[in-house]
Design a protein around this motif. Structure first.
Motif, mmCIF file in Angstrom:
data_model
loop_
_atom_site.group_PDB
_atom_site.id
_atom_site.type_symbol
_atom_site.label_atom_id
_atom_site.label_comp_id
_atom_site.label_asym_id
_atom_site.label_seq_id
_atom_site.Cartn_x
_atom_site.Cartn_y
_atom_site.Cartn_z
ATOM 1 N N PRO A 162 39.382 -135.731 12.485
ATOM 2 C CA PRO A 162 38.265 -135.496 13.405
ATOM 3 C C PRO A 162 38.779 -135.223 14.820
ATOM 4 O O PRO A 162 39.750 -135.837 15.271
ATOM 5 N N ALA A 163 38.122 -134.303 15.518
ATOM 6 C CA ALA A 163 38.537 -133.932 16.874
ATOM 7 C C ALA A 163 38.593 -135.149 17.790
ATOM 8 O O ALA A 163 39.462 -135.234 18.660
ATOM 9 N N SER A 164 37.692 -136.100 17.581
ATOM 10 C CA SER A 164 37.668 -137.286 18.444
ATOM 11 C C SER A 164 38.885 -138.185 18.234
ATOM 12 O O SER A 164 39.169 -139.049 19.057
ATOM 13 N N GLU A 165 39.626 -137.998 17.148
ATOM 14 C CA GLU A 165 40.820 -138.797 16.869
ATOM 15 C C GLU A 165 42.113 -138.012 17.087
ATOM 16 O O GLU A 165 43.195 -138.587 17.046
ATOM 17 N N MET A 166 42.008 -136.716 17.341
ATOM 18 C CA MET A 166 43.189 -135.864 17.473
ATOM 19 C C MET A 166 44.056 -136.250 18.664
ATOM 20 O O MET A 166 45.264 -136.059 18.652
ATOM 21 N N TRP A 167 43.458 -136.849 19.690
ATOM 22 C CA TRP A 167 44.214 -137.233 20.887
ATOM 23 C C TRP A 167 45.401 -138.116 20.537
ATOM 24 O O TRP A 167 46.464 -138.021 21.159
ATOM 25 N N LEU A 168 45.226 -138.976 19.522
ATOM 26 C CA LEU A 168 46.302 -139.892 19.152
ATOM 27 C C LEU A 168 47.523 -139.120 18.666
ATOM 28 O O LEU A 168 48.660 -139.448 19.008
ATOM 29 N N TYR A 169 47.302 -138.067 17.878
ATOM 30 C CA TYR A 169 48.410 -137.287 17.336
ATOM 31 C C TYR A 169 49.017 -136.361 18.378
ATOM 32 O O TYR A 169 50.135 -135.886 18.222
ATOM 33 N N GLU A 170 48.287 -136.117 19.456
ATOM 34 C CA GLU A 170 48.792 -135.280 20.543
ATOM 35 C C GLU A 170 49.495 -136.110 21.617
ATOM 36 O O GLU A 170 50.105 -135.558 22.523
ATOM 37 N N ASN A 171 49.407 -137.438 21.534
ATOM 38 C CA ASN A 171 50.009 -138.330 22.521
ATOM 39 C C ASN A 171 51.128 -139.117 21.823
ATOM 40 O O ASN A 171 50.885 -140.122 21.156
ATOM 41 N N ALA A 172 52.354 -138.645 22.000
ATOM 42 C CA ALA A 172 53.497 -139.230 21.287
ATOM 43 C C ALA A 172 53.675 -140.722 21.592
ATOM 44 O O ALA A 172 53.997 -141.504 20.693
#
Length: 98
Positions: free
Chosen positions: A58-68
């Motif tokens: 989900p787009a709302s959870e993608m931030w986690l995978y984009e923030n190492a």
């Protein structure tokens, strides 16, 4: 992509022998697909194909995978929990909004 990152398990089993595509070059994979609904498809120079099952994030959870840094922190916490290094702080129910 190096083969070692693509092939996660080398225990392949023959599902269908001598499958032939129809006039529109489609192959019926039927039971071979299992429960997956989406795939990345890889082809090597020999024409061999690998179907790698994928799931959408989900787009709302993608931030986690984009923030190492955040992802590393979550993975560390999961690893520590699996090793029994977690500490119970009790219930936080009183802080929940109702």
């Amino acid at each position: 992509m190096p083969a070692s990152t693509l092939i996660k398990d080398s225990d392949f089993q023959l599902i269908t022998e001598f499958a032939q595509p129809d006039a529109k070059k489609r192959l019926s994979l039927g039971v071979a697909l299992g429960g997956a609904t989406a795939y990345n498809i890889y082809r090597n120079p020999l024409g061999q194909l690998i179907l790698d099952p994928v799931k959408a994030i989900p787009a709302s959870e993608m931030w986690l995978y984009e923030n190492a840094d955040a992802l590393a922190s979550v993975k560390q916490g999961l690893r520590e929990s699996a090793e029994g290094k977690s500490v119970s702080r009790g219930s936080f129910a009183r802080y929940a909004r109702k």
